[in-house]
Design an enzyme around this catalytic site. Structure first.
Site, mmCIF file in Angstrom:
data_model
loop_
_atom_site.group_PDB
_atom_site.id
_atom_site.type_symbol
_atom_site.label_atom_id
_atom_site.label_comp_id
_atom_site.label_asym_id
_atom_site.label_seq_id
_atom_site.Cartn_x
_atom_site.Cartn_y
_atom_site.Cartn_z
ATOM 1 N N HIS A 47 -37.218 -83.997 -2.941
ATOM 2 C CA HIS A 47 -36.506 -83.856 -3.631
ATOM 3 C C HIS A 47 -35.320 -84.624 -3.466
ATOM 4 O O HIS A 47 -34.592 -84.362 -2.278
ATOM 5 C CB HIS A 47 -36.111 -82.417 -4.097
ATOM 6 C CG HIS A 47 -37.266 -81.552 -4.714
ATOM 7 N ND1 HIS A 47 -36.872 -81.035 -6.087
ATOM 8 C CD2 HIS A 47 -38.321 -81.165 -4.435
ATOM 9 C CE1 HIS A 47 -38.185 -80.474 -6.498
ATOM 10 N NE2 HIS A 47 -38.945 -80.491 -5.432
ATOM 11 N N CYS A 107 -32.110 -84.239 -4.479
ATOM 12 C CA CYS A 107 -31.074 -83.465 -4.620
ATOM 13 C C CYS A 107 -30.946 -82.829 -3.123
ATOM 14 O O CYS A 107 -30.012 -82.419 -2.817
ATOM 15 C CB CYS A 107 -31.110 -82.508 -5.689
ATOM 16 S SG CYS A 107 -32.607 -81.529 -5.873
ATOM 17 N N GLN A 142 -39.744 -78.261 -10.368
ATOM 18 C CA GLN A 142 -41.024 -78.345 -9.606
ATOM 19 C C GLN A 142 -41.926 -77.108 -10.179
ATOM 20 O O GLN A 142 -43.263 -77.207 -10.562
ATOM 21 C CB GLN A 142 -41.229 -78.546 -8.258
ATOM 22 C CG GLN A 142 -42.548 -78.818 -7.687
ATOM 23 C CD GLN A 142 -42.555 -79.032 -6.481
ATOM 24 O OE1 GLN A 142 -41.364 -79.538 -5.649
ATOM 25 N NE2 GLN A 142 -43.529 -78.918 -5.782
ATOM 26 N N CYS A 197 -34.980 -84.005 -11.837
ATOM 27 C CA CYS A 197 -34.631 -82.487 -11.340
ATOM 28 C C CYS A 197 -33.416 -82.071 -12.586
ATOM 29 O O CYS A 197 -32.435 -82.893 -12.646
ATOM 30 C CB CYS A 197 -33.916 -82.460 -10.160
ATOM 31 S SG CYS A 197 -32.809 -80.942 -9.887
ATOM 32 N N GLU A 198 -33.772 -81.041 -13.339
ATOM 33 C CA GLU A 198 -32.689 -80.736 -14.378
ATOM 34 C C GLU A 198 -31.376 -80.258 -13.867
ATOM 35 O O GLU A 198 -30.507 -80.257 -14.797
ATOM 36 C CB GLU A 198 -33.388 -79.628 -15.372
ATOM 37 C CG GLU A 198 -33.635 -78.436 -14.684
ATOM 38 C CD GLU A 198 -34.312 -77.272 -15.791
ATOM 39 O OE1 GLU A 198 -33.914 -76.400 -15.936
ATOM 40 O OE2 GLU A 198 -35.140 -78.120 -16.973
ATOM 41 N N HIS A 199 -31.298 -79.813 -12.892
ATOM 42 C CA HIS A 199 -29.991 -79.256 -12.002
ATOM 43 C C HIS A 199 -29.245 -80.477 -11.741
ATOM 44 O O HIS A 199 -28.110 -80.099 -12.012
ATOM 45 C CB HIS A 199 -30.128 -78.553 -10.861
ATOM 46 C CG HIS A 199 -31.156 -77.277 -11.272
ATOM 47 N ND1 HIS A 199 -32.034 -76.702 -10.370
ATOM 48 C CD2 HIS A 199 -31.318 -76.385 -12.319
ATOM 49 C CE1 HIS A 199 -32.716 -75.605 -10.883
ATOM 50 N NE2 HIS A 199 -32.329 -75.474 -12.117
ATOM 51 N N HIS A 200 -29.403 -81.567 -11.132
ATOM 52 C CA HIS A 200 -28.686 -82.577 -10.807
ATOM 53 C C HIS A 200 -28.989 -84.052 -11.418
ATOM 54 O O HIS A 200 -28.475 -85.116 -11.012
ATOM 55 C CB HIS A 200 -28.719 -82.722 -9.161
ATOM 56 C CG HIS A 200 -28.223 -81.460 -8.394
ATOM 57 N ND1 HIS A 200 -29.372 -80.591 -8.034
ATOM 58 C CD2 HIS A 200 -27.073 -80.766 -8.296
ATOM 59 C CE1 HIS A 200 -28.637 -79.767 -7.565
ATOM 60 N NE2 HIS A 200 -27.404 -79.658 -7.599
#
Length: 197
Positions: A153, A155, A125, A84-87
């Protein structure tokens, strides 16, 4: 996959930054258990992001065959792992891909390779689903493509709401899959034997 020769430029710099990260979180990077960790993590990160160095369109065209078959081709239950690019925490699950040829087919394993390449990048995703669909549509120019991804996920499981059993489903489609009847045929075939992640 043999990754011995797959490490890219910047590996030493990456390891140096992970050494600093260990210090910043309060660890001692020189202790026995962590002495080699920065380089291990740097190598792992390069493997997990190897998709940036690969061309998914070329993968498909390297195994392109003229064929008059014009019914649905489905490759389902393709296992994948992504970050995941956010976390930068993993998400993982199964991708299901269908296309209806328009004069050309590709090797079945190449569909799985396209999923592999796009998933080995920092992702969300929704974008992953769309990229797989667009790559197959642009390269094979079939009558249509549909992609469904089901994923868990980390996260959501390890932090934040901490929901262990939530599954996220995304879909993208083009061409003849704009017809509800064609989409339903695909989904019915998936539900027949697909296993939950």
């Amino acid at each position: 996959m043999n990754t011995d020769n797959k490490y890219r430029e910047g590996l030493e710099d990456l390891a140096h930054h992970y050494h600093s990260i260990l210090q910043l979180i309060g660890e001692d990077p020189s202790r026995d258990g962590l002495e080699k960790t920065p380089m291990r993590v740097a190598k792992a990160m390069q493997i997990l992001t190897r998709g940036y160095t690969e061309d998914p369109h070329k993968v498909l065209t390297d195994a392109l065959f003229a064929e008059k078959y014009n019914q649905m081709v489905i490759v389902k239950d393709i296992d994948f792992f992504s970050l995941c690019e956010h976390h930068m925490l993993p998400f993982y699950g199964k991708a299901h891909v269908a296309y209806i040829p328009n004069g050309y087919i590709t090797g079945l394993s190449k569909i799985a390779r396209v999923v592999d390449i796009y998933s080995h990048r920092l992702q969300v995703q929704e974008r992953l689903t769309e990229q797989i669909m667009q790559c197959i549509q642009e390269t094979l120019k079939p009558q249509g493509v549909m992609v469904v991804i089901e994923a868990k996920h980390m996260c959501m499981q390890m932090r934040g709401v901490e929901k262990q059993n939530a599954i996220t489903t995304t879909s993208a489609y083009s061409g003849v899959f704009g017809s509800a009847k064609t989409r339903s045929e695909f989904m019915n075939l998936l539900q027949g034997e697909s296993k939950r992640i």
